[in-house]
Enzyme design. Structure first.
Site, PDB file in Angstrom:
ATOM      1  CB  THR A 313       0.584   4.811 -11.105  1.00  0.00           C
ATOM      2  OG1 THR A 313       0.447   6.214 -11.278  1.00  0.00           O
ATOM      3  CG2 THR A 313       0.828   4.503  -9.642  1.00  0.00           C
ATOM      4  N   GLY A 339      32.297 -17.981  -5.741  1.00  0.00           N
ATOM      5  CA  GLY A 339      32.867 -18.617  -4.549  1.00  0.00           C
ATOM      6  C   GLY A 339      33.449 -17.555  -3.621  1.00  0.00           C
ATOM      7  CD  GLU A 363      12.717   7.710  -7.635  1.00  0.00           C
ATOM      8  OE1 GLU A 363      11.609   7.565  -8.157  1.00  0.00           O
ATOM      9  OE2 GLU A 363      13.648   8.332  -8.140  1.00  0.00           O
ATOM     10  CB  THR A 365      10.145   0.076   0.451  1.00  0.00           C
ATOM     11  OG1 THR A 365       8.748   0.064   0.765  1.00  0.00           O
ATOM     12  CG2 THR A 365      10.870   1.070   1.340  1.00  0.00           C
TER      13      THR A 365
HETATM   14  C1  FAD Z   1      20.654   6.207  -0.381  1.00  0.00           C
HETATM   15  C2  FAD Z   1      19.271   6.787  -0.312  1.00  0.00           C
HETATM   16  C3  FAD Z   1      18.919   7.816  -1.173  1.00  0.00           C
HETATM   17  C4  FAD Z   1      17.660   8.404  -1.065  1.00  0.00           C
HETATM   18  N1  FAD Z   1      17.342   9.481  -1.866  1.00  0.00           N
HETATM   19  C5  FAD Z   1      16.198  10.170  -1.616  1.00  0.00           C
HETATM   20  C6  FAD Z   1      15.925  11.411  -2.302  1.00  0.00           C
HETATM   21  O1  FAD Z   1      16.691  11.855  -3.162  1.00  0.00           O
HETATM   22  N2  FAD Z   1      14.813  12.093  -1.965  1.00  0.00           N
HETATM   23  C7  FAD Z   1      13.930  11.640  -1.019  1.00  0.00           C
HETATM   24  O2  FAD Z   1      12.937  12.317  -0.764  1.00  0.00           O
HETATM   25  N3  FAD Z   1      14.158  10.458  -0.371  1.00  0.00           N
HETATM   26  C8  FAD Z   1      15.266   9.738  -0.645  1.00  0.00           C
HETATM   27  N4  FAD Z   1      15.512   8.554   0.021  1.00  0.00           N
HETATM   28  C9  FAD Z   1      14.561   8.097   1.019  1.00  0.00           C
HETATM   29  C10 FAD Z   1      13.815   6.858   0.579  1.00  0.00           C
HETATM   30  O3  FAD Z   1      12.901   7.195  -0.427  1.00  0.00           O
HETATM   31  C11 FAD Z   1      13.172   6.245   1.821  1.00  0.00           C
HETATM   32  O4  FAD Z   1      14.221   5.710   2.612  1.00  0.00           O
HETATM   33  C12 FAD Z   1      12.177   5.176   1.474  1.00  0.00           C
HETATM   34  O5  FAD Z   1      11.067   5.743   0.833  1.00  0.00           O
HETATM   35  C13 FAD Z   1      11.712   4.409   2.714  1.00  0.00           C
HETATM   36  O6  FAD Z   1      11.345   5.293   3.720  1.00  0.00           O
HETATM   37  P1  FAD Z   1      11.938   5.110   5.210  1.00  0.00           P
HETATM   38  O7  FAD Z   1      13.387   4.917   5.088  1.00  0.00           O
HETATM   39  O8  FAD Z   1      11.438   6.247   6.019  1.00  0.00           O
HETATM   40  O9  FAD Z   1      11.301   3.778   5.713  1.00  0.00           O
HETATM   41  P2  FAD Z   1       9.873   3.658   6.440  1.00  0.00           P
HETATM   42  O10 FAD Z   1       8.847   4.363   5.647  1.00  0.00           O
HETATM   43  O11 FAD Z   1      10.041   4.026   7.856  1.00  0.00           O
HETATM   44  O12 FAD Z   1       9.640   2.103   6.334  1.00  0.00           O
HETATM   45  C14 FAD Z   1      10.349   1.145   7.130  1.00  0.00           C
HETATM   46  C15 FAD Z   1       9.965  -0.248   6.635  1.00  0.00           C
HETATM   47  O13 FAD Z   1       8.563  -0.442   6.813  1.00  0.00           O
HETATM   48  C16 FAD Z   1       7.964  -0.781   5.579  1.00  0.00           C
HETATM   49  N5  FAD Z   1       6.640  -0.180   5.515  1.00  0.00           N
HETATM   50  C17 FAD Z   1       6.303   1.108   5.732  1.00  0.00           C
HETATM   51  N6  FAD Z   1       4.983   1.267   5.575  1.00  0.00           N
HETATM   52  C18 FAD Z   1       4.482   0.057   5.222  1.00  0.00           C
HETATM   53  C19 FAD Z   1       3.174  -0.424   4.933  1.00  0.00           C
HETATM   54  N7  FAD Z   1       2.117   0.383   4.936  1.00  0.00           N
HETATM   55  N8  FAD Z   1       3.027  -1.731   4.633  1.00  0.00           N
HETATM   56  C20 FAD Z   1       4.105  -2.554   4.617  1.00  0.00           C
HETATM   57  N9  FAD Z   1       5.360  -2.164   4.896  1.00  0.00           N
HETATM   58  C21 FAD Z   1       5.546  -0.863   5.188  1.00  0.00           C
HETATM   59  C22 FAD Z   1       8.872  -0.200   4.511  1.00  0.00           C
HETATM   60  O14 FAD Z   1       8.710  -0.866   3.273  1.00  0.00           O
HETATM   61  C23 FAD Z   1      10.229  -0.443   5.145  1.00  0.00           C
HETATM   62  O15 FAD Z   1      10.620  -1.762   4.907  1.00  0.00           O
HETATM   63  C24 FAD Z   1      16.738   7.915  -0.117  1.00  0.00           C
HETATM   64  C25 FAD Z   1      17.091   6.849   0.705  1.00  0.00           C
HETATM   65  C26 FAD Z   1      18.331   6.298   0.628  1.00  0.00           C
HETATM   66  C27 FAD Z   1      18.697   5.172   1.569  1.00  0.00           C
END
Ligand code: FAD
Length: 465
Positions: A313, A339, A363, A365
């Site tokens: 992990t 550039g 996977e 952030t």
């Molecule tokens: C192109 C793409 C492909 C993807 N593929 C998959 C997939 O195959 N399967 C799947 O299940 N998901 C998938 N995802 C989803 C992806 O895993 C999520 O977008 C990601 O985990 C972030 O979740 P969110 O977008 O809901 O952001 P949120 O969880 O809403 O977070 C918003 C912001 O707040 C920050 N944040 C949240 N909580 C905290 C905290 N406790 N402390 C500090 N900062 C925090 C986050 O880092 C982020 O910057 C995909 C996303 C994209 C864009």
């Protein structure tokens, strides 16, 4: 013994993936990016050439390769197109919970099908209302006899629009948070399953991202991957084995940006010299090179840990975090040395920059990775150094000199002042905290009540160490 040398078989696999990346992926990447479409034909070829699903165990008809091999392959594919690499590795992400679960019948049911024919399986935890907070899943799974009935929507699902099978995480009760999470294999053709339109994205446009909707979808008991209460841990164990590969994507993509930057600065002239002749530019290249190399080491280390069967992990989070952040910096600086041309669609950096940007998001952030690493560093990591209040920072006398003079040693736990004498001072001369703030040195391994503050005896044989 530590060894960073690849085996002959690994080297061959890397070369095979490199050839595939250069001959099959690279020539098509920009066209599919422009079309905002997944090149399924390329994925099918990858399947046929054995550079997809490499982790399916041999007993189910697969190659039984490890994460190191997956990292080698995906670095090469991502070097040609990060979107194709995402699409290609997504099967391993979708299969991982099945690989890790207790239900061998499920492995027997699906792995041979995926090993034999070109089939896609996606992974779905995220929803329109949550991503990072996996315990916040709302998609409902209600028990109905031995079966479960699924209702809800998954969002952002890579290959969601094209996958034959889906690994779906749901909850029996959103209020139960972690304790309610369960997981299932769902088939696209089942009644009540609908896939959304491809979500238009900034980058990784060669990968398909879509929503999945479930309306009263009946999931038979045999398709349960994780029972309620087991799904959350399973999702986390999955990420520990898939995040190294996101790191590998980042290494490959950053490597290409660096190579293109080196090529360009050697050709481009400014002020009568090749741009490569300016030290400011050379230093940028040096930064790029060290970031690619460091990222790869972290990726291999975390993949090695996971292959060894230990909980990877923390190593996986570090690898994903560092490689993702580094790749973005590399791409950004590569664009800079290009550039104005770097900012056009005529050169490759623009697409790489858009594609690489995703690594900090999916996977988990970068913020989530930092939470994991901080949690480990502050709670699980066992420090080597003694606590600050037990540090033998002596300035006037060594502990043995103090003892020879029959003096005890007292440290102010507030400001660090060290006092020599039979007893602590009435108050600290620096911070004015009272005598009770002082602790005798050396620290006792176990401190019975009332012992703290007792001065050392003259004949003490103990040393401060
Ligand atoms: C192109 C793409 C492909 C993807 N593929 C998959 C997939 O195959 N399967 C799947 O299940 N998901 C998938 N995802 C989803 C992806 O895993 C999520 O977008 C990601 O985990 C972030 O979740 P969110 O977008 O809901 O952001 P949120 O969880 O809403 O977070 C918003 C912001 O707040 C920050 N944040 C949240 N909580 C905290 C905290 N406790 N402390 C500090 N900062 C925090 C986050 O880092 C982020 O910057 C995909 C996303 C994209 C864009």
């Amino acid at each position: 013994m530590l060894n960073f040398r690849l085996s002959d078989a690994q080297e061959k696999l890397k070369q095979k993936a490199r050839r595939f990346a250069l001959e099959e992926v690279l020539p098509e990447a920009w066209r599919f990016d422009q079309k905002d479409d997944i090149p399924l034909g390329i994925l099918q070829k990858a399947f046929e050439q054995g550079i997809m699903n490499t982790d399916i165990p041999r007993e189910y008809g697969g190659q039984g390769l490890g994460l190191i091999e997956a990292a080698l392959i995906t670095e090469e594919i991502a070097a040609a197109c990060p979107g194709v690499a995402t699409s290609l590795f997504d099967n391993s992400l979708g299969m991982e919970p099945i690989f890790l679960c207790d239900n061998d019948q499920l492995r027997k049911k699906y792995f041979p099908k995926i090993a034999k024919a070109f089939k896609l399986i996606c992974f779905a935890t995220s929803e329109p209302t949550m991503g990072s907070d996996v315990a916040g899943i709302r998609c409902r799974a209600e028990k109905d006899g031995d079966d479960y009935i699924l209702n809800g929507t998954k969002y952002w699902i890579t290959n969601g629009g094209v996958a034959d099978y889906m690994t779906v995480f749901a909850t029996v009760d959103p209020k139960r948070k972690h304790e309610g999470i369960c997981a299932f294999v769902v088939e696209k053709d089942w009644k009540g399953v609908t896939v959304g339109r491809p979500i238009p994205k900034m980058g990784q446009r060669c990968s398909n991202t879509a929503a999945l909707n479930f309306k009263n979808v009946r999931v038979p008991r045999e398709n349960v991957i994780a029972k309620p209460g087991e799904g959350f841990a399973l999702a986390m164990r999955t990420f520990a084995r898939t995040r190294p590969i996101i790191g590998a994507f980042a290494v490959g993509a950053a490597r290409s940006c660096m190579e293109f930057a080196i090529d360009y600065v050697k050709r481009r002239q400014a002020f009568g010299l090749p741009v490569a002749g300016f030290q400011a530019v050379q230093f940028k290249i040096a930064e790029m090179y060290q970031k690619v190399e460091t990222s790869r080491l972290l990726v291999w280390r975390s993949a090695w840990e996971a292959d060894g069967g230990t909980d990877a992990t923390v190593a996986a989070s570090i690898a994903k975090l560092y490689a993702a952040e580094s790749a973005l910096e590399v791409a950004n600086e590569a664009l800079q040395v290009f550039g104005g041309y770097g900012y056009t669609q005529m050169f490759p950096i623009e697409k790489f920059l858009r594609d690489i940007r995703l690594y900090r998001i999916y996977e988990g952030t970068s913020e989530v990775q930092r939470m994991i690493v901080a949690g480990h560093a502050m709670n699980a990591y066992e420090p080597i150094m003694p606590p600050l209040e037990d540090l033998p920072v002596m300035r006037e006398k060594t502990p043995s000199e103090a003892r020879a003079e029959g003096q005890g040693i007292w440290r102010c736990r507030m400001c660090g002042y060290v006092h020599y004498g039979d007893a602590p001072p009435v108050e600290c001369p620096y911070c004015f905290f009272p005598a009770a703030t002082f602790k005798s040195y050396p620290p006792k391994p176990s401190k019975p009540a009332g012992e703290e503050g007792v001065p050392l005896k003259k004949d003490s044989k103990k040393d401060a160490g």
